[in-house]
Design an enzyme around this catalytic site. Structure first.
Site, PDB file in Angstrom:
ATOM      1  N   THR A 159       0.857  -1.208   0.000  1.00  0.00           N
ATOM      2  CA  THR A 159       0.000   0.000   0.000  1.00  0.00           C
ATOM      3  C   THR A 159       0.885   1.248   0.000  1.00  0.00           C
ATOM      4  OG1 THR A 159      -1.767  -1.135   1.181  1.00  0.00           O
ATOM      5  CG2 THR A 159      -1.760   1.275   1.305  1.00  0.00           C
ATOM      6  N   ASN A 170      -5.246  -9.452  -7.518  1.00  0.00           N
ATOM      7  CA  ASN A 170      -5.467 -10.128  -6.241  1.00  0.00           C
ATOM      8  C   ASN A 170      -6.758 -10.934  -6.186  1.00  0.00           C
ATOM      9  OD1 ASN A 170      -5.912  -7.159  -6.418  1.00  0.00           O
ATOM     10  ND2 ASN A 170      -7.222  -7.549  -4.654  1.00  0.00           N
ATOM     11  N   GLN A 222       1.108  -9.514  -5.542  1.00  0.00           N
ATOM     12  CA  GLN A 222       0.604 -10.888  -5.699  1.00  0.00           C
ATOM     13  C   GLN A 222       1.550 -11.757  -6.525  1.00  0.00           C
ATOM     14  OE1 GLN A 222      -2.027 -12.341  -4.312  1.00  0.00           O
ATOM     15  NE2 GLN A 222      -3.013 -10.548  -3.427  1.00  0.00           N
ATOM     16  N   SER A 256       5.262  -6.856  -1.273  1.00  0.00           N
ATOM     17  CA  SER A 256       4.709  -6.969   0.072  1.00  0.00           C
ATOM     18  C   SER A 256       5.217  -8.243   0.744  1.00  0.00           C
ATOM     19  CB  SER A 256       3.175  -7.001  -0.024  1.00  0.00           C
ATOM     20  OG  SER A 256       2.615  -7.225   1.242  1.00  0.00           O
ATOM     21  N   GLY A 257       5.563  -8.149   2.031  1.00  0.00           N
ATOM     22  CA  GLY A 257       6.094  -9.310   2.742  1.00  0.00           C
ATOM     23  C   GLY A 257       5.057 -10.395   3.007  1.00  0.00           C
ATOM     24  N   HIS A 258       3.818  -9.981   3.325  1.00  0.00           N
ATOM     25  CA  HIS A 258       2.874 -10.987   3.840  1.00  0.00           C
ATOM     26  C   HIS A 258       2.163 -11.788   2.753  1.00  0.00           C
ATOM     27  CE1 HIS A 258      -1.169  -8.926   3.409  1.00  0.00           C
ATOM     28  NE2 HIS A 258      -0.389  -7.865   3.279  1.00  0.00           N
ATOM     29  N   THR A 274      12.556   4.845  11.459  1.00  0.00           N
ATOM     30  CA  THR A 274      13.447   3.782  11.934  1.00  0.00           C
ATOM     31  C   THR A 274      13.042   2.451  11.310  1.00  0.00           C
ATOM     32  OG1 THR A 274      13.762   4.949  14.006  1.00  0.00           O
ATOM     33  CG2 THR A 274      14.270   2.586  14.015  1.00  0.00           C
ATOM     34  N   CYS A 289     -14.883  -9.201  -0.076  1.00  0.00           N
ATOM     35  CA  CYS A 289     -13.458  -8.914   0.034  1.00  0.00           C
ATOM     36  C   CYS A 289     -13.085  -7.482  -0.288  1.00  0.00           C
ATOM     37  CB  CYS A 289     -12.649  -9.869  -0.832  1.00  0.00           C
ATOM     38  SG  CYS A 289     -13.084  -9.813  -2.551  1.00  0.00           S
TER      39      CYS A 289
HETATM   40  C1  LIG Z   1      -2.300  -6.418  -5.583  1.00  0.00           C
HETATM   41  C2  LIG Z   1      -2.142  -5.861  -4.209  1.00  0.00           C
HETATM   42  N1  LIG Z   1      -1.615  -4.652  -4.043  1.00  0.00           N
HETATM   43  C3  LIG Z   1      -1.441  -4.108  -2.840  1.00  0.00           C
HETATM   44  C4  LIG Z   1      -1.833  -4.768  -1.697  1.00  0.00           C
HETATM   45  C5  LIG Z   1      -1.613  -4.127  -0.365  1.00  0.00           C
HETATM   46  O1  LIG Z   1      -0.505  -4.724   0.243  1.00  0.00           O
HETATM   47  P1  LIG Z   1      -0.123  -4.473   1.765  1.00  0.00           P
HETATM   48  O2  LIG Z   1      -1.088  -5.281   2.568  1.00  0.00           O
HETATM   49  O3  LIG Z   1       1.288  -4.968   1.889  1.00  0.00           O
HETATM   50  O4  LIG Z   1      -0.229  -3.019   2.032  1.00  0.00           O
HETATM   51  C6  LIG Z   1      -2.403  -6.034  -1.819  1.00  0.00           C
HETATM   52  C7  LIG Z   1      -2.875  -6.751  -0.620  1.00  0.00           C
HETATM   53  O5  LIG Z   1      -4.046  -6.954  -0.424  1.00  0.00           O
HETATM   54  C8  LIG Z   1      -2.565  -6.599  -3.105  1.00  0.00           C
HETATM   55  O6  LIG Z   1      -3.108  -7.794  -3.272  1.00  0.00           O
END
Ligand SMILES: Cc1ncc(COP(=O)(O)O)c(C=O)c1O
Length: 425
Positions: A75, A154, A182, A202-204, A243, A330
């Site tokens: 994001t 996504n 993704q 993105s890490g997660h 930081t 979603c």
């Molecule tokens: C295509 C895409 N962009 C951006 C994001 C946002 O990522 P983050 O949760 O790391 O801010 C997501 C997560 O839902 C995503 O699927």
């Protein structure tokens, strides 16, 4: 004992891989130093860990470590890319091109820029979810400074033709940004070979921690300039102050390295699981439709609409067995049907009847078999309660009736748009 449902929502987030967690843990305890502390070993140790993670991420995408900026997630990376470029390149022009199916953090950043003097073109997508390259090229003007098109979606997992988009952008002297949240770890990515100028990560989404991300920013041919959005201590080459959250950075580095190491094998494995799921569902249920291209798609993603069934009711019936997302829940707290599915031309009712499957690293064949069996059971049960399903079974043409509304859960509202991809049995 409570048995936990199968987790099959890996496009929403992924669990931290235990191997990744192991690497992170010391940075929460004894190795707690501030990576910006230059006067003692605690700081040096933290800085070394950050630079190691930066190198791991750079290697995963074919970049130079100096081209990786740590952020709090995709994001923030997307906000920084769009707003940072728009501000620096304002003298050249104020036009940005993006796509209607982008993640909300791109669309909302674009909306913000529109309120601050930018002109944004939102490209439509074809029924298979892909953009039309001729339409992209036609949208470019002398004022265009940035094209931002996501690598993989996504909701429907559709992979855009990134290399071709980059080529078009370059030939017009326009920067190209892609949101690869993704795609990273699931599709091979080489920013040099693909011609990407900026890329969000993105890490997660790759079995790393939440709250950490990165932005790739090209340093040569061309050197991309960005206006920082967070000002302060001048961290991250002045492009993102604050930081550094060392344990999360270490986790993202380890996760990225691990994901690309096993990429080919894991993509083939999840593709096989997806094929098994699709076959089992469509072999036992009729009026099931695939949303988006199956060919140009992340291997573990499947998005299906089940005609004559309400997605939320379906999820309620499923959630003690399997955790999934629906095409209505979603996107927001409201029950608006998914804007992504609507952009493909899917009618409201079929968008409301959709489920997203995100098959991931820890899913097994047994998960697939249990999931499909439960889906068949719940869809059959819900359809048995539907008077429209009964009429449909009796061969009554629902389209000819004044009631119900014409596209109410009618499969005819949706298929044929994706030749070969609409699964109708
Ligand atoms: C295509 C895409 N962009 C951006 C994001 C946002 O990522 P983050 O949760 O790391 O801010 C997501 C997560 O839902 C995503 O699927």
């Amino acid at each position: 004992m409570i048995t936990r449902a199968i987790y099959m929502d890996n496009n929403a987030t992924t669990p931290v891989d235990p191997v990744v967690l192991e690497v992170m843990l010391p940075y929460f305890t004894e190795k707690f130093g501030n990576a910006a502390s230059r006067n003692h070993a605690y700081g040096w140790e933290a800085e070394e860990a950050v630079e190691n993670a930066r190198a791991q991420i750079a290697a995963a995408v074919g970049a130079d470590p100096k081209e990786i900026i740590f952020t709090s997630g995709a994001t923030e990376s997307n906000n920084l890319a769009l707003k940072g470029v728009a501000e620096v390149y304002r003298e050249k022009g104020n036009h940005i091109i993006t796509v209607v199916t982008e993640h909300k953090c791109i669309l909302d950043s674009a909306k913000y820029l529109e309120q601050h003097g930018c002109r944004i073109t939102y490209l439509p997508v074809k029924p298979d979810g892909l953009i039309d390259l001729a339409e992209l090229e036609a949208a470019i003007t002398p004022e265009t400074v940035l094209i931002s098109v996501m690598f993989a979606n996504n909701e429907i997992g559709v992979i855009q033709p990134v290399a071709e988009i980059a080529k078009i952008a370059k030939s017009h002297g326009v920067l190209f940004h892609t949101d690869a949240a993704q795609a990273l770890g699931k599709v091979p990515i080489d920013v040099q070979a693909l011609g990407i100028d900026l890329m969000s990560m993105s890490g997660h989404k790759l079995y790393g921690p939440k709250g950490i991300g990165a932005l790739y920013v090209r340093r040569k041919n061309p050197r991309v300039r960005l206006e920082a959005q967070l000002h302060g201590g001048g961290h991250e080459r002045g492009m993102r102050s604050g930081t550094l959250y060392v344990p999360l950075i270490v986790g993202m580095g380890a996760a990225a390295e691990r994901a690309v190491q096993n990429l080919e094998v894991e993509a083939a494995r999840t593709r096989k699981l997806r094929e098994r799921l699709l076959e089992q569902i469509t072999g036992r249920l009729s009026e099931v439709y695939v949303n988006g291209s199956l060919e140009h798609r992340l291997s573990g993603n499947l998005n299906l609409s089940f005609a004559f069934v309400e997605g939320e009711a379906l999820l309620m019936g499923l959630n003690d067995t399997v955790a999934l997302s629906s095409g209505s829940a979603c996107t927001s707290a409201s029950l608006e049907p998914s804007y992504v599915l609507k952009a493909l031309g899917v009618g409201d009712e079929l968008a409301h009847s959709s489920l997203r499957f995100g098959i991931g690293r820890f899913n097994t064949e047994e998960d697939i078999d249990r999931t499909s069996a439960k889906i068949v059971e719940v869809v059959n049960r819900l359809r048995e309660m539907s008077p429209l399903w009964e009429m449909h079974q009796e061969g009554i043409d629902l389209k000819q009736m004044a009631w119900p509304p014409t596209d109410f859960l009618l499969p005819t509202a949706h298929p044929e748009r994706i030749p070969g991809h609409a699964v109708q049995r």
